[in-house]
Design a protein around this motif. Structure first.
Motif, PDB file in Angstrom:
ATOM      1  N   PHE A  17       0.822  -1.202   0.000  1.00 30.23           N
ATOM      2  CA  PHE A  17       0.000   0.000   0.000  1.00 30.23           C
ATOM      3  C   PHE A  17       0.860   1.258   0.000  1.00 30.23           C
ATOM      4  N   VAL A  22      -7.730   6.179   3.780  1.00 31.88           N
ATOM      5  CA  VAL A  22      -8.952   5.762   3.091  1.00 31.88           C
ATOM      6  C   VAL A  22     -10.082   6.601   3.674  1.00 31.88           C
ATOM      7  N   ALA A 109     -13.970  -3.346  -1.822  1.00 31.97           N
ATOM      8  CA  ALA A 109     -12.709  -2.601  -1.900  1.00 31.97           C
ATOM      9  C   ALA A 109     -12.209  -2.585  -3.345  1.00 31.97           C
ATOM     10  N   LEU A 114      -9.693   0.266  -4.521  1.00 28.91           N
ATOM     11  CA  LEU A 114      -8.784   0.105  -3.392  1.00 28.91           C
ATOM     12  C   LEU A 114      -8.237  -1.315  -3.393  1.00 28.91           C
ATOM     13  N   VAL A 149      -6.832  -2.394   4.288  1.00 31.42           N
ATOM     14  CA  VAL A 149      -7.457  -1.720   3.150  1.00 31.42           C
ATOM     15  C   VAL A 149      -6.644  -0.469   2.851  1.00 31.42           C
ATOM     16  N   GLY A 150      -6.405  -0.223   1.578  1.00 31.57           N
ATOM     17  CA  GLY A 150      -5.670   0.984   1.228  1.00 31.57           C
ATOM     18  C   GLY A 150      -5.533   1.166  -0.265  1.00 31.57           C
ATOM     19  N   HIS A 151      -4.726   2.139  -0.602  1.00 27.81           N
ATOM     20  CA  HIS A 151      -4.443   2.421  -2.002  1.00 27.81           C
ATOM     21  C   HIS A 151      -3.269   1.550  -2.431  1.00 27.81           C
TER      22      HIS A 151
END
Length: 172
Positions: A17, A22, A109, A114, A149-151
């Motif tokens: 990530f 987020v 996601a 994401l 969870v992330g970019h």
């Protein structure tokens, strides 16, 4: 937003990530998708802990051997199974229903652009203990997983998992 089949076939486990946060709106959409999952007798034996606090994410990363990527994730969603709420107060059904919610979270996601990955807490007692202690989860609640969870930072690709030999028509 992509159509359902595209999202299903392009979903991948993202373990790298950028560190960017987020948004609460995106996290809310993801959690709503989790809650839309099928569940035995619609008992919904789950709860979700959404973590965005950097210190807490880092504590989880330090204590969970397969969740080190939390150090760059923008958030984590911990899916918890609640046997007391499950059909027949069944631990097995609580876990199954919560697994369905987890898959919806992973797909949501992906649909939002994401990245996410399922890192197991259950059935590993050491991982359950770290997650429970860090997040103050009661003893009668099962932390099923920790989903960073992330970019996405990389160029992770979906895997083609289709195997003709695993299909049986009409009979085994």
């Amino acid at each position: 937003m992509s159509d359902a089949l595209t999202v299903i076939h392009t979903r991948k486990s993202v373990r790298s990530f950028t560190g960017q946060g987020v948004t609460k709106d995106a996290l809310d959409k993801i959690i709503r998708a989790g809650m839309a999952a099928p569940t035995a007798v619609n008992r919904q034996p789950w709860a979700f802990i959404v973590v965005t606090d950097r210190k807490t994410l880092d504590t989880l990363a330090a204590g969970l051997p397969y969740a080190k990527m939390l150090d760059k994730a923008g958030a984590a969603i911990i899916v918890c199974a609640i046997p007391e709420k499950a059909n027949g107060k069944s631990q097995e059904l609580a876990v199954i229903d919560s697994a369905c919610a987890s898959e919806n979270i992973l797909l949501a996601a992906e649909a939002l652009g994401l990245g996410a990955v399922w890192t197991a807490a259950y059935p590993y007692q050491d991982r359950i203990d770290v997650t429970r202690k860090t997040l103050n989860i009661p003893q009668d609640i099962i932390p099923l997983n920790v989903i960073p969870v992330g970019h996405p930072a990389g160029t992770d690709k979906a895997k083609d998992k289709y195997k003709q030999e695993n299909i049986h028509w009409e009979k085994w």
